[in-house]
Write an enzyme that holds these catalytic residues in place. Structure first.
Site, mmCIF file in Angstrom:
data_model
loop_
_atom_site.group_PDB
_atom_site.id
_atom_site.type_symbol
_atom_site.label_atom_id
_atom_site.label_comp_id
_atom_site.label_asym_id
_atom_site.label_seq_id
_atom_site.Cartn_x
_atom_site.Cartn_y
_atom_site.Cartn_z
ATOM 1 C CB SER A 1 -0.937 0.015 1.240
ATOM 2 O OG SER A 1 -2.034 0.953 1.042
ATOM 3 C CG ASP B 1 -3.435 -3.420 -4.173
ATOM 4 O OD1 ASP B 1 -3.474 -3.618 -5.526
ATOM 5 O OD2 ASP B 1 -4.568 -3.377 -3.425
ATOM 6 C CG HIS C 1 -5.342 -2.784 0.087
ATOM 7 N ND1 HIS C 1 -4.522 -2.380 -0.936
ATOM 8 C CD2 HIS C 1 -4.929 -2.312 1.111
ATOM 9 C CE1 HIS C 1 -3.614 -1.550 -0.732
ATOM 10 N NE2 HIS C 1 -3.784 -1.484 0.374
#
Length: 511
Positions: free
Chosen positions: A210, A233, A325
């Site tokens: 992230s 991601d 995610h």
């Protein structure tokens, strides 16, 4: 994890008329009848307002050792609330070193202290793996511990977990900005390892999830010939469509591989970045959402998101918003020591993958830890299972029938190394297979069965009202199976063979 970002999306629409023309700050009044706790609502608005005030009062800020940061230029675009980062003292980044000599108890490193590094178990000749968490997370999460364990099981590495949790728990605009400071600190620690211990930047591998992926990118921009960055991601909000200096980019390391698992538009509440940004960008299952995760986040966001600020997410809501995610984390962890190769294929969209149109290409890649060992580059895709173990072996089924049927088709493969599970090759819904019309399907099996020897095929007729117009028996015209891992085609002599409903029939591979 994203308890503030979705509220910020809403608030930005209300504060959209707050302009920065001539460096003046205007805040229009608006009416909102809060259904959440009034204190939380008030403090959130005040907090965002203070951040906005800071943003308009200052264009840049400098900190000892890590340097200066500006919010102008490329950093002013695609960021509705543009703020400067916190100081290193506020972010409180910590570096925890794990080695095979101290698998469970970390040693603390500091980017500006030689003695900590000298006294540690760090060995310059070994490869070094950095693990960097994302928004509202920390270095103490289960996934960082699991990845540390898997890495040390795989090799004798220096594993450094970067914990910047105080800086990651700010409102999202501030946390996104704080990644720049953390990236600078990571680069300073690596330079200390190079200058003091004789380490090589090519042996450094940064693994960031992230916002942590962009931390890795900022570190790479400050280093010469950083070995590798893996983006799990990478965060999309405030980074999507930005200049390469703002986000993780392929120029940040000799090899940048990215796993996309939660892409999409604003209405999808997608957390991950959609655009390809690495040498290899793997869009798992198409990248938009992952099997076993909720397809739509919108209903949950409307019902609970605004009314509770998403600041007290329950397990169910966290699963709804974060499942896809977080899947990038578990994919990478599984890939480290899995015997399954996680092969990927060059595909431009998921429909191509589902129809197995990409499997024949020989420039395969690999998802995860071993992706640098495969030749595949560019945009790739693969299919995974909905539950662990996620990795599977890809096969393409091509079949035609000489009768019209509607239902489901099941196959079982038998090879020199074993037999697969019974696999539904048409999906959840019954499919219409018309006379002499080819049908192609991509399907996964859990294990490597070696050379394919035979296939068992069964047909289950639909139970829908109009099912009576379709045949209960199925006459085959042709059948072949292609292995996505070995690129070998297996053909079967099936013409005019009849498969009775709910009865399996086995066919051997033609010599």
């Amino acid at each position: 994890m994203l308890s503030d970002v979705f509220f910020v999306f809403w608030l930005v629409t209300e504060l959209n008329s707050a302009t920065n023309i001539n460096n003046h700050f205007y805040l229009r009044c608006f009416y909102f009848k809060p259904t959440m706790n009034a204190y939380l609502f008030l403090t959130t608005v005040i907090g965002i307002t203070l951040h906005l005030c800071q943003a308009f009062l200052n264009d840049s800020i400098c900190f000892k050792e890590v340097g200066c940061f500006s919010k102008e230029g490329p950093f002013s675009k695609h960021r509705p609330i543009n703020v400067l980062p916190d100081s290193p003292e506020e972010i409180q980044t910590q570096f925890f070193l794990f080695t095979r000599s101290n698998r469970l108890e970390p040693q603390i490193l500091k980017f500006n202290d030689k003695e900590f590094l000298k006294k540690s178990n760090f060995v310059a000749s070994k490869d070094t793996k950095f693990i960097i968490h994302g928004y509202r997370s920390s270095g103490q999460k289960t996934w960082t511990k699991q990845l540390t364990s898997e890495l040390l099981k795989h090799g004798d590495y220096n594993v450094i977990v970067v914990d910047w949790s105080p800086g990651a728990r700010s409102l999202y605009p501030k946390a996104a900005s704080n990644t720049r400071v953390v990236g600078a600190e990571v680069s300073l620690l690596i330079n200390l390892m190079i200058d003091l211990m004789g380490a090589m930047s090519q042996k450094m591998h940064l693994i960031g999830h992230s916002l942590g992926a962009h931390v890795s990118g900022y570190a790479g921009k400050r280093l010469n010939k950083l070995g590798r960055i893996t983006g799990l991601d990478p965060a999309g909000p405030y980074f999507e469509k930005t200049d390469s200096v703002v986000r993780l980019d392929r120029a940040d390391a000799l090899f940048v591989d990215v796993i996309h698992t939660d892409t999409g538009g604003l209405l999808d509440f997608a957390i991950g970045i959609q655009q390809p940004i690495g040498h290899l960008d793997v869009y798992a299952n198409g990248g938009q959402y992952q099997p076993g995760c909720p397809i739509s986040k919108i209903p949950g966001s409307i019902i609970k998101g605004i009314s509770h600020l998403l600041d007290h997410l329950g397990k169910e809501m966290k699963h709804t918003f974060l499942c896809s995610h977080r899947r990038a984390q578990v994919f990478f962890i599984e890939s480290v020591n899995s015997g399954c190769p996680f092969h990927t294929y060059p595909c431009q969209n998921y429909s191509q993958l589902e129809k197995a149109n990409c499997l024949a290409r020989h420039d395969m890649g690999r998802l995860g830890f071993h992706s640098d060992k495969a030749s595949g580059r560019g945009v790739h895709m693969l299919k995974t299972f909905a539950d662990a173990p996620y990795c599977g072996y890809h096969y393409r089924l091509n079949i035609t029938g000489l009768s019209n049927i509607m239902g489901k088709i099941f196959v079982t493969l038998k090879g020199t190394k074993g037999e697969t599970q019974v696999t539904n090759v048409v999906g959840k819904r019954s499919r219409l297979l018309a006379h002499n019309i080819p049908f192609a399907s991509l399907f996964l099996v859990h294990k490597d069965i070696g050379e394919l020897e035979s296939v068992s095929v069964s047909y289950v007729k639909t139970k829908k009202i109009l099912g009576f117009i379709f045949s209960s028996d199925w006459t085959l015209g042709s059948l072949n199976i292609f292995s996505g891992e070995t690129h070998k085609m297996y053909r079967f002599s099936v013409k005019n063979a009849v498969i009775k409903a709910k009865t399996s029939r086995t066919f051997k591979v033609m010599d």
